[in-house]
Design a protein around this motif. Structure first.
Motif, short mmCIF file in Angstrom:
data_model
loop_
_atom_site.label_atom_id
_atom_site.label_comp_id
_atom_site.label_asym_id
_atom_site.label_seq_id
_atom_site.Cartn_x
_atom_site.Cartn_y
_atom_site.Cartn_z
N GLU A 166 13.45 3.05 1.05
CA GLU A 166 13.27 3.51 2.43
C GLU A 166 12.98 5.00 2.53
N LYS A 167 13.60 5.78 1.63
CA LYS A 167 13.43 7.24 1.67
C LYS A 167 12.20 7.71 0.91
N ASN A 168 11.66 6.86 0.05
CA ASN A 168 10.51 7.23 -0.77
C ASN A 168 9.57 6.03 -0.88
N PRO A 169 8.91 5.67 0.22
CA PRO A 169 8.13 4.42 0.24
C PRO A 169 6.84 4.51 -0.58
N ILE A 170 6.29 3.32 -0.86
CA ILE A 170 5.01 3.22 -1.56
C ILE A 170 3.94 3.93 -0.73
N PRO A 171 3.11 4.78 -1.32
CA PRO A 171 2.05 5.47 -0.56
C PRO A 171 0.86 4.54 -0.31
N ALA A 172 1.06 3.56 0.54
CA ALA A 172 0.00 2.59 0.83
C ALA A 172 0.06 2.18 2.29
N ASP A 173 -1.12 1.84 2.84
CA ASP A 173 -1.20 1.34 4.22
C ASP A 173 -1.14 -0.19 4.25
N ALA A 174 -1.46 -0.80 3.12
CA ALA A 174 -1.40 -2.26 3.02
C ALA A 174 -1.03 -2.63 1.59
N VAL A 175 -0.23 -3.68 1.46
CA VAL A 175 0.17 -4.20 0.15
C VAL A 175 -0.25 -5.67 0.10
N ILE A 176 -0.92 -6.05 -0.98
CA ILE A 176 -1.31 -7.44 -1.20
C ILE A 176 -0.61 -7.94 -2.46
N VAL A 177 0.13 -9.04 -2.34
CA VAL A 177 0.86 -9.61 -3.47
C VAL A 177 0.28 -10.98 -3.80
N ASP A 178 -0.14 -11.15 -5.04
CA ASP A 178 -0.67 -12.44 -5.50
C ASP A 178 0.43 -13.23 -6.22
N GLU A 179 0.19 -14.51 -6.44
CA GLU A 179 1.15 -15.41 -7.12
C GLU A 179 2.52 -15.35 -6.45
N MET A 180 2.53 -15.43 -5.13
CA MET A 180 3.76 -15.27 -4.37
C MET A 180 4.78 -16.38 -4.63
N SER A 181 4.33 -17.55 -5.11
CA SER A 181 5.29 -18.62 -5.37
C SER A 181 6.32 -18.21 -6.42
N MET A 182 6.00 -17.20 -7.23
CA MET A 182 6.89 -16.76 -8.30
C MET A 182 7.89 -15.70 -7.86
N VAL A 183 7.75 -15.19 -6.65
CA VAL A 183 8.57 -14.05 -6.22
C VAL A 183 9.90 -14.53 -5.66
N ASP A 184 11.00 -13.99 -6.21
CA ASP A 184 12.34 -14.40 -5.76
C ASP A 184 12.83 -13.47 -4.65
N VAL A 185 14.00 -13.80 -4.07
CA VAL A 185 14.47 -13.07 -2.88
C VAL A 185 14.85 -11.63 -3.19
N LEU A 186 15.42 -11.36 -4.37
CA LEU A 186 15.86 -10.00 -4.66
C LEU A 186 14.67 -9.07 -4.83
N ILE A 187 13.61 -9.53 -5.50
CA ILE A 187 12.42 -8.70 -5.66
C ILE A 187 11.71 -8.53 -4.31
N MET A 188 11.69 -9.61 -3.50
CA MET A 188 11.04 -9.51 -2.19
C MET A 188 11.77 -8.51 -1.30
N GLU A 189 13.10 -8.52 -1.35
CA GLU A 189 13.87 -7.54 -0.58
C GLU A 189 13.52 -6.12 -1.03
N SER A 190 13.45 -5.91 -2.34
CA SER A 190 13.12 -4.57 -2.86
C SER A 190 11.72 -4.14 -2.41
N LEU A 191 10.78 -5.10 -2.36
CA LEU A 191 9.43 -4.77 -1.91
C LEU A 191 9.44 -4.31 -0.45
N PHE A 192 10.17 -5.03 0.41
CA PHE A 192 10.25 -4.62 1.81
C PHE A 192 10.90 -3.25 1.94
N ARG A 193 11.94 -3.01 1.16
CA ARG A 193 12.61 -1.71 1.24
C ARG A 193 11.71 -0.58 0.76
N GLY A 194 10.74 -0.92 -0.09
CA GLY A 194 9.84 0.10 -0.62
C GLY A 194 8.57 0.29 0.19
#
Length: 737
Positions: free
Chosen positions: A412-440
């Motif tokens: 939250e304090k140091n977010p990804i420097p991007a206006d859009a994020v695209i994630v492929d192969e989403m069926s493989m993404v678990d809840v802990l990594i997805m939470e970290s992605l949102f926080r980033g």
């Protein structure tokens, strides 16, 4: 060495040949009764001049001759002035070199170390040692003394030295008192001891009452963590009560009381949905609520459409000289209009073409786009099909190296420097990594999720893609029209037949999908080896290591990965006097072997072909062993364009990868796939497993075995039930606004 009489050895360390600080793996030259002995084992921070006692057995190394392989190494400080001088001169204590070591020993004699421990201020009596330096030397000595104390204590508890190293890194000197008070802290993920092991070895030693909160709460956490590895983020209260009572051998009433006390203490989180009470470990509850809350907030703050995206799509078609299908046009419009969007579809439905169209429009708007995927191979494939750099999610979030727990620099304090994020192969993404992605991600950052909902869910806990789609809250387009060129591929048409519950065409011989019937596991083994070593390289020019991949549903049995890897290693990389080997844990790693990293290692350093250095090799990354160096106890593995060194004792992170499970293959594509299918393993033979395997092949798929097995897998449409509440939480968050 189990079952063998251990030998005992005592002596003085003359030389530290090799030491790995992370794992404790050490090679020592020890003086034993005026004879030098090479001692190999695990210990922390040993230095020249120290005296050791080791228990183990002598063995012979093919290159280095006789060695003493120690199961346990205990260290004692040197006692004589000469030994102390050698110890201090070896720079074992930070701030003390040979010159100061000589002065300390000249001044204090054989009491030099005792003074360091008990009266460090007196070190300033020595010329060249200030009061401040004396304090620093005393603190460093206390730290080293603490390592010894912890190692001896844990050895007495029956723990392996490698575990003791983990404990020291995790808690330092306070570990002794912490474990005395509650040995069940060793069941945490960072240390990884089984609850049963601690229960049997330590509860009585430290007199932990059978029904104490320490024991029961640790057991409940262990049950939930075990179930998280089966994909569940939570369990129904009644189920957890039942499991806890049975596992911990307590009454149902005591289990209920324990769960209530854990909730009160914040060790469990409760969520009510579907008329049931669900119980979570706090980290999984936080993950699902964060994902649901963030998606709901993004949807609520979505700005109204600002452009005529249908018209922009027309311009894009003209510029690229292509025509998008109706569903593709809708997907492009929805992706541009919404802050969060899901694009799904099977092979041949134009997912990549659609994604590239979305990318072009985003970049045309001047937006900075970040591309990511769960695995290294999936990220590489995303780079190939988009022409833009893609990273693993871990690297996009900049995983923090050398930490006990998984943390990221991007938050939250140091977010990804991007206006859009695209994630492929989403069926493989678990809840802990997805939470970290949102926080980033910044709150205004657009998120586009791409995947195939018919593939297997994530190996870790949760079913993020499935839950987001099922909620009906997130704009989603599912591409299901197979384009004419793709329809010429039997891989594509058979994949769609499997999803639809139809038997794939197995009798055609002029396409990219072949079925070769065999009637026994041994026949299949021989065929698989021949296909990889001779037939496919000769007929198609495929490289056995880099282009051909054997994938199978299981690990065990004649057609499991373990047996197939043994056979394929013999055919593709047999013993050779010119190739170095390393044998441990019942398997031999050899130069030229194809291997896979089997767990995330965020600290492993690597260097790429351009000379750039970095850290982190991740679960599922496939490479080839370039070199095994017995002198430095190092295995060098090439993963595509980077090379990573493994200490011998860290090589348990590698498995042979001539054959891998279908689960491990997810997120990757291979030029040619060989898939053995035989038997009636109902737990492993089901439709979306078969579909996932088929869709791993890019140019050629060869199945070998029984048609009956293929038919059973198509008919078995069971989907393992995963306990999650992300769908309910998201619906509640959206409808409650």
């Amino acid at each position: 060495m189990a079952g063998k009489q251990l030998e005992h050895l005592e002596g003085t360390v003359e030389d530290v040949i090799f030491h790995n600080e992370d794992t404790g793996f050490t090679v020592l030259e020890v003086s034993v009764e005026d004879e030098l002995v090479t001692v190999v084992g695990t210990t922390a921070g040993v230095a020249e001049g120290e005296e050791i006692a080791a228990d183990g057995a002598y063995g012979s190394h093919p290159k280095y001759g006789q060695q003493f392989k120690a199961e346990m190494i205990q260290r004692t400080l040197p006692k004589t002035a000469n030994a102390i001088l050698k110890y201090l001169s070896s720079r074992a204590i930070k701030g003390v070199g040979p010159a100061i070591a000589r002065r300390l020993v000249d001044h204090f004699g054989s009491r030099a170390l005792e003074v360091m421990e008990k009266e460090p201020h007196r070190l300033s009596e020595v010329p060249g040692v200030s009061a401040a330096k004396a304090q620093r030397i005393g603190e460093e000595y206390a730290r080293l003394f603490g390592i010894r104390t912890v190692m001896i204590f844990l050895t007495d508890c029956g723990l392996e030295p490698a575990t003791a190293i983990k404990v020291w890194k995790r808690w330092g000197a306070p570990a002794v008192e912490l474990i005395r008070d509650n040995p069940y802290v060793l069941c945490c993920d960072e240390i990884g001891l089984d609850f049963e092991q601690v229960d049997e070895q330590m509860s009585e030693k430290f007199r932990i009452p059978w029904e104490s909160y320490k024991r029961l709460s640790a057991g409940v956490r262990y049950i939930l963590r075990h179930n998280s590895r089966q994909g569940h983020t939570c369990l129904p209260r009644g189920t957890l009560e039942e499991f806890s009572a049975e596992y911990l051998k307590i009454t149902r009433e005591k289990a209920q009381d324990t769960l209530a006390e854990m909730e009160e203490n914040g060790d469990l989180a409760e969520y009510a949905a579907g008329g049931k009470s669900w119980l979570y470990l706090p980290e999984f509850y936080a993950a699902e609520t964060t994902i649901a809350g963030r998606v709901a907030l993004m949807l609520r703050l979505a700005p109204p459409p600002s452009r005529d995206w249908e018209g922009e799509t027309d311009k894009l078609e003209a510029a690229l000289g292509i025509r998008y299908g109706r569903q593709q046009r809708r997907a492009i419009r929805e992706a541009m209009e919404n802050p969060v969007f899901i694009l799904t579809g099977g092979p041949g439905t134009g997912k990549t073409t659609t994604l590239n169209g979305i990318l072009s429009l985003l970049e045309g708007e001047g937006l900075k786009v970040a591309l990511a995927a769960p695995t290294g191979r999936a990220a590489k494939r995303m780079t190939e099909v988009t022409g833009r750099e893609a990273k693993t999610i871990h690297r996009l979030l900049e995983v923090e190296p050398f930490r006990d727990t998984l943390t990221f620099k991007r938050n939250e304090k140091n977010p990804i420097p991007a206006d859009a994020v695209i994630v492929d192969e989403m069926s493989m993404v678990d809840v802990l990594i997805m939470e970290s992605l949102f926080r980033g991600m910044r709150l205004g950052c657009k998120l586009i999720l791409v995947g195939d909902s018919d593939q297997l869910p994530s190996v870790a806990a949760g079913q993020v893609l499935g839950d987001l789609i099922a909620s009906g809250c997130v704009p989603t387009v599912h591409l299901d029209e197979v384009f004419r060129q793709a329809a010429e591929s039997l891989i594509v048409t058979n994949a769609h037949a499997i999803v639809g519950g139809e038997l794939p065409q197995l009798d055609k011989k002029d396409k990219d999908f072949f079925f070769l019937p065999r009637h026994s596991p041994q026949q299949v083994q021989q065929l698989v080896a021949d296909l990889c070593a001779r037939r496919l390289p000769q007929s198609y020019g495929f490289r056995p290591l880099w282009d051909i991949q054997v994938i199978t549903p299981m690990k065990q049995g004649p057609l499991g990965t373990r047996e197939l890897n043994r056979i394929l290693q013999q055919h593709l990389n047999p013993p050779d006097r010119q190739k170095s080997e390393y044998t441990a844990l019942g398997r031999t790693l050899r130069e030229g072997d194809k291997v896979m990293q089997i767990r995330n290692n965020y600290d492993l350093l690597w260097k790429n072909d351009s000379g750039q250095e970095g850290e982190g090799v991740f679960n599922g990354d496939i490479g080839v062993i370039e070199m095994i160096d017995p002198s430095s106890k190092t295995v060098l593995v090439r993963f595509d364009d980077l090379v990573a060194p493994y200490a011998f004792d860290a090589a348990d992170q590698l498995e042979h990868a001539y054959a891998i499970t279908i689960h491990k293959s997810q997120g990757s594509e291979f030029e040619a796939v060989v898939m053995p299918l035989m038997g009636s393993h109902r737990n492993l033979h089901y439709r979306n497993l078969l579909y996932t395997g088929v869709t791993r092949a890019r140019r050629l798929l060869v199945m070998a075995g029984e048609k009956e097995t293929v038919a059973r897998m198509v008919q078995n449409n069971r989907r393992t039930k995963r306990y999650t509440n992300l769908r309910a939480m998201l619906t509640e968050a959206v409808e409650g606004e």
